[in-house]
Write an enzyme that holds these catalytic residues in place. Structure first.
Site, PDB file in Angstrom:
ATOM      1  N   GLY A 191       2.038   5.044  -4.197  1.00  0.00           N
ATOM      2  CA  GLY A 191       1.276   4.031  -4.916  1.00  0.00           C
ATOM      3  C   GLY A 191       0.247   3.344  -4.042  1.00  0.00           C
ATOM      4  N   SER A 192      -0.608   4.142  -3.383  1.00  0.00           N
ATOM      5  CA  SER A 192      -1.498   3.556  -2.367  1.00  0.00           C
ATOM      6  C   SER A 192      -2.973   3.614  -2.721  1.00  0.00           C
ATOM      7  CB  SER A 192      -1.264   4.237  -1.020  1.00  0.00           C
ATOM      8  OG  SER A 192      -1.235   5.645  -1.127  1.00  0.00           O
ATOM      9  N   THR A 193      -3.295   3.735  -4.007  1.00  0.00           N
ATOM     10  CA  THR A 193      -4.707   3.751  -4.390  1.00  0.00           C
ATOM     11  C   THR A 193      -5.284   2.349  -4.567  1.00  0.00           C
ATOM     12  OG1 THR A 193      -4.145   3.940  -6.738  1.00  0.00           O
ATOM     13  CG2 THR A 193      -4.502   5.995  -5.520  1.00  0.00           C
ATOM     14  N   GLY A 229      -4.250  -2.288  -4.143  1.00  0.00           N
ATOM     15  CA  GLY A 229      -3.314  -3.365  -3.833  1.00  0.00           C
ATOM     16  C   GLY A 229      -2.643  -3.253  -2.478  1.00  0.00           C
ATOM     17  N   ILE A 230      -1.363  -3.608  -2.443  1.00  0.00           N
ATOM     18  CA  ILE A 230      -0.607  -3.621  -1.196  1.00  0.00           C
ATOM     19  C   ILE A 230      -0.533  -2.224  -0.593  1.00  0.00           C
ATOM     20  CG2 ILE A 230       1.682  -3.997  -0.191  1.00  0.00           C
ATOM     21  CD1 ILE A 230       2.064  -6.289  -2.195  1.00  0.00           C
ATOM     22  N   GLY A 231      -0.304  -1.216  -1.415  1.00  0.00           N
ATOM     23  CA  GLY A 231      -0.205   0.145  -0.900  1.00  0.00           C
ATOM     24  C   GLY A 231      -1.483   0.600  -0.234  1.00  0.00           C
ATOM     25  N   SER A 285      10.667  -7.511  -2.205  1.00  0.00           N
ATOM     26  CA  SER A 285       9.979  -8.708  -2.693  1.00  0.00           C
ATOM     27  C   SER A 285      10.861  -9.929  -2.478  1.00  0.00           C
ATOM     28  CB  SER A 285       9.678  -8.555  -4.189  1.00  0.00           C
ATOM     29  OG  SER A 285       9.279  -9.781  -4.767  1.00  0.00           O
ATOM     30  N   TYR A 299      12.763  -7.099 -12.839  1.00  0.00           N
ATOM     31  CA  TYR A 299      12.044  -6.798 -11.596  1.00  0.00           C
ATOM     32  C   TYR A 299      12.858  -7.256 -10.388  1.00  0.00           C
ATOM     33  CZ  TYR A 299       8.540  -7.229  -7.886  1.00  0.00           C
ATOM     34  OH  TYR A 299       7.868  -7.143  -6.693  1.00  0.00           O
TER      35      TYR A 299
END
Length: 265
Positions: A14-16, A18-20, A142, A155
């Site tokens: 999930g690195s496209t 935000g944090i990733g 988190s 979550y």
């Protein structure tokens, strides 16, 4: 401290954005080859283009599209990268929903994405890391794992589970030269958090006003009194991924702006 990851290969789920995205950028800045992952090949290519324009060598940026919540997508994504030295399980979903109105399907979806995708990726990469005698696994958890938010308990529950997953696999890797840790990220300035903020405060307010109200009313325990920048999470992950963190394993390290009211890490 010099965080030199030259010669190492990382995969960040999930690195496209935000944090990733920030984590992938920081790892590449430290010299690692980094697999940029997302479900869409188009988004992966766009993220790589941005990183290259920022001056990162293109040979360090590997397109690794694939939905890692499925066996087929996971195999496709890891196959593009090759042997992984550093695994960062960043993929995750969140959203506000009244506790008594969360259906089974949503509980199941959050579990699949936030927990099982990490477990599958660890199973696929950890044995070879252990055989080579070096490796790093970092799971992005988190503050919600510890301070369960009333507006999204599904979550919080998945992030609590991710802490247990991290500790358990750290024990599996004991004595092998591989470390497994989790990072407790606090409220961070991403596109996703903007959506959440406007779910919880007046959507007619400016972003500056909405952010301030969100922090005051929904994250009042924060000692920063502001949202965290994704790059601040990336810095911690880069350290944990480096040889400098060789004695840190089985831990839950906080980049939460002091949100969790505890004197222990």
């Amino acid at each position: 401290m010099a965080l030199d990851l030259t010669g190492k290969t990382a995969f960040v789920s999930g690195s496209t954005q935000g944090i990733g995205f920030a984590i992938a950028k920081r790892l590449a800045e430290a010299g690692a080859r980094v697999g940029i992952n997302g479900r869409s090949a188009h988004k992966v290519e766009a993220a790589i283009l941005i990183l290259a324009k920022d001056g990162l060598p293109e040979e360090l940026l590997i397109g690794a599209p694939g939905d890692v919540t499925t066996d087929e997508g996971l195999t496709e994504a890891l196959g593009a990268v090759g042997e992984v030295d550093i695994l960062v399980n960043n993929l995750g979903i969140f959203g506000a929903q009244p506790a008594l109105e969360i259906p089974d399907a949503d509980w199941q979806r959050f579990w699949e994405v936030n927990v099982l995708s990490a477990v599958r990726l660890i199973r696929a990469t950890l044995p070879k890391m252990m055989a080579r005698g070096w490796g790093r696994v970092v799971n992005i958890a988190s503050d919600s794992a510890v301070v369960i938010p009333a507006e999204m308990i599904h979550y919080g529950a998945t992030k609590s589970a991710l802490l247990a997953v991290s500790r358990g696999f750290a024990k599996e890797a004991a004595g092998s030269g591989v470390t497994v840790n989790s990072v407790l990220a606090g409220p961070t300035l991403t596109a996703g958090i903007e959506d959440l903020v406007y779910q919880l405060v007046d959507s007619s307010k400016s972003w500056a006003e909405a952010q301030r109200e969100f922090m005051q009313e929904h994250r009042a325990q924060s000692l920063l009194h502001r949202l965290i920048e994704p790059e601040e999470i990336g810095n911690m992950v880069a350290y944990l991924a480096s040889p400098l963190a060789s004695a840190t394993t089985g831990g839950a390290l906080r980049v939460d702006g002091g949100y969790v009211d505890s004197i222990l890490p």
